[in-house]
Design an enzyme around this catalytic site. Structure first.
Site, PDB file in Angstrom:
ATOM      1  CE1 TYR A 125      -7.103   3.698  -9.172  1.00 40.61           C
ATOM      2  CE2 TYR A 125      -8.720   1.923  -8.991  1.00 40.61           C
ATOM      3  CZ  TYR A 125      -7.411   2.353  -9.148  1.00 40.61           C
ATOM      4  OH  TYR A 125      -6.432   1.411  -9.289  1.00 40.61           O
ATOM      5  N   GLY A 140       0.763  -1.244   0.000  1.00 37.91           N
ATOM      6  CA  GLY A 140       0.000   0.000   0.000  1.00 37.91           C
ATOM      7  C   GLY A 140       0.790   1.287   0.000  1.00 37.91           C
ATOM      8  CB  CYS A 166     -16.956   4.207 -27.825  1.00 38.94           C
ATOM      9  SG  CYS A 166     -16.377   4.123 -29.495  1.00 38.94           S
TER      10      CYS A 166
HETATM   11  C1  PLP Z   1      -3.525  -8.286  -0.285  1.00 40.54           C
HETATM   12  C2  PLP Z   1      -2.769  -7.244  -1.008  1.00 40.54           C
HETATM   13  N1  PLP Z   1      -1.449  -7.097  -0.757  1.00 40.54           N
HETATM   14  C3  PLP Z   1      -0.710  -6.176  -1.401  1.00 40.54           C
HETATM   15  C4  PLP Z   1      -1.264  -5.345  -2.336  1.00 40.54           C
HETATM   16  C5  PLP Z   1      -0.394  -4.353  -3.028  1.00 40.54           C
HETATM   17  O1  PLP Z   1      -0.801  -3.060  -2.854  1.00 40.54           O
HETATM   18  P1  PLP Z   1       0.129  -1.888  -3.423  1.00 40.54           P
HETATM   19  O2  PLP Z   1       0.342  -2.153  -4.855  1.00 40.54           O
HETATM   20  O3  PLP Z   1      -0.626  -0.657  -3.154  1.00 40.54           O
HETATM   21  O4  PLP Z   1       1.396  -1.953  -2.650  1.00 40.54           O
HETATM   22  C6  PLP Z   1      -2.633  -5.439  -2.627  1.00 40.54           C
HETATM   23  C7  PLP Z   1      -3.261  -4.557  -3.611  1.00 40.54           C
HETATM   24  O5  PLP Z   1      -4.407  -4.562  -3.891  1.00 40.54           O
HETATM   25  C8  PLP Z   1      -3.406  -6.419  -1.941  1.00 40.54           C
HETATM   26  O6  PLP Z   1      -4.696  -6.590  -2.192  1.00 40.54           O
END
Ligand code: PLP
Length: 435
Positions: free
Chosen positions: A329, A243, A356
């Site tokens: 988004y 994340g 389109c």
């Molecule tokens: C379970 C899980 N781990 C890791 C990630 C990786 O997230 P990011 O690319 O934001 O680091 C995601 C992304 O959706 C996820 O669902």
């Protein structure tokens, strides 16, 4: 963002972007191997080599090809996969299964069987239904499957709601309520074919603040402490997800990796100390942070439409099919005219895709020099969730992916052909003989 800049053309890892566009055609995904490697090295320096008993996994949903598996394997990181297709890709690339995690909120019997047959390292169990499937398959195959439970700790992150996954109201994971979790833990502990190692959470994507991680860690440690006291269950592993946010535009400031990692580790140690618990193995699984900046997409500008007093649209030969994030988004990107990199940006244009959909707008109000049809637009930081989210909407073909390193370029995914678009299609009997 802009990696290299010689005279009037954009250079990426020593390769002239205009020559790449000519050689491979546009739209074109370009991926810098060096940038991926640098990020992996940083993860090792800041996390896995610095703190004992830790491991880092690349969340392969961000971008996955067999070549990417090899790059990640060479760097010694593990791989997180989320579907049978991602797992299959990793298996075909001979990625060590002892370093693969399997995620997903609705894994099928077939997907779980593929994972268990191949002895993948951990299955991150999303729900009790899945747990029962794993028990059944493991028992049939005479295996003992290592699992973590995915928890939704009930924290909300500051990001788009489609990528905020730690809330209680989430389709992912087991809500962090003691009774529900206790039941799941007991089912796992009672099974001869399941080895419960601990817990996982993933709070969302594009996070710029460590507060939610710290809150989630405190909440999960209350559970870990409860399980220790109540049923003497020792949590051996805690996976804190991915994340970490990246900057897509010049004005966004990216937090250094240390900002997340050090506070996460400190908070884990603090909780263990306070509750007198053994320190679990801590894992992370970033995707975007590893690969986003390694990617650049090249497009050719075609139609330029000036609406007097309103705006000028510059249409490109790709759009939401190769990068759905802006329309999905509202993601913002930054780009430059790759063949006019030295020219003053005196104009503003809105970059429109060729699908389109009125919403197929890639970048609004981009500063550019005077543009003409045939100019090449480079959009930066497209390495994550572009290729992997690409579609064939309007029967547009998926661009090629070219890996660049030290002035050399190599195709790692071929551009699709029109034949590829029809592969698998069948005419019903009624129409078979029609010319
Ligand atoms: C379970 C899980 N781990 C890791 C990630 C990786 O997230 P990011 O690319 O934001 O680091 C995601 C992304 O959706 C996820 O669902």
């Amino acid at each position: 963002m802009k990696t290299d800049n010689k005279q009037k053309y954009l250079y990426i890892e020593g390769c002239n972007s205009i020559s790449l566009a000519k050689k491979y055609g546009t739209p074109l995904y370009i991926l810098s191997q060096r940038k991926i490697e640098e990020r992996c090295i940083k993860i090792k320096d800041v996390f896995s080599n610095k703190f004992e008993n830790t491991s880092a996994f690349y969340a392969s949903k961000a971008f996955l090809t067999m070549a990417m598996c090899k790059i990640i394997e060479k760097q010694g990181l593990g791989l997180d996969v989320v579907s049978g297709g991602e797992l299959y890709t990793a298996l075909k690339a001979e990625f060590p299964t002892s370093n693969i995690l399997f995620h997903g909120n609705n894994k099928s019997y077939e997907e779980l069987s593929l994972a268990i047959e191949n002895n993948i390292s951990r299955i991150i169990v999303d729900n009790i239904y899945e747990l029962k499937l794993i028990e059944e398959i493991s028992s049939e195959l005479h295996k003992k499957t290592n699992i973590l439970f995915r928890l939704t700790p009930g924290v909300t992150s500051i990001t788009h709601k489609h990528i905020d996954t730690g809330r209680k109201d989430s389709k992912f994971g087991i809500p962090l309520e003691i009774d529900t979790i206790l039941e799941a833990v007991k089912v796992a502990l009672d099974s001869n074919n399941i080895n419960l190692k601990g817990f996982h959470f993933h709070l969302g994507s594009q996070l710029f603040d460590n507060i939610t991680y710290l809150k989630a860690i405190d909440i999960v440690f209350e559970l870990i402490k409860f399980l220790k006291d109540d049923i003497n269950f020792t949590t051996e592993e805690l996976n804190t997800g991915g994340g970490y946010g990246v900057s897509y535009q010049k004005k966004e400031i990216e937090k250094p990796l240390e900002y997340f990692i050090e506070s996460i580790m400190e908070r884990v140690y603090k909780n263990c100390n306070e509750y007198k618990l053994i320190i679990p193995k801590v894992s992370i699984e970033p995707g975007r942070w590893i690969v986003a900046h390694a990617g650049t997409t090249l497009y050719t500008i075609g139609n330029i439409k000036e609406i007097s007093g309103i705006r000028t649209y510059a249409a490109i030969d790709g759009g939401m099919t190769d990068n759905p994030r802006p329309s999905l988004y509202g993601a913002k990107y930054f780009g430059e005219i790759a063949n006019k990199i030295d020219q003053e940006k005196k104009y503003k244009v809105t970059i429109s895709g060729k699908c389109c959909e009125s919403g197929d707008i890639l970048i609004e109000d981009l500063d550019v020099p005077k543009i003409t049809p045939g100019d090449i637009l480079a959009v930066y930081s497209t390495g994550a969730y572009n290729f992997s989210m690409a579609s064939n909407y309007n029967k547009n073909i998926r661009p090629a992916v070219v890996l660049v390193k030290d002035g050399e370029s190599e195709i790692i995914v071929e551009r699709q052909s029109y034949e590829d678009l029809l592969r698998g299609e069948r005419l019903p009997k009624e129409f078979k003989n029609l010319k």
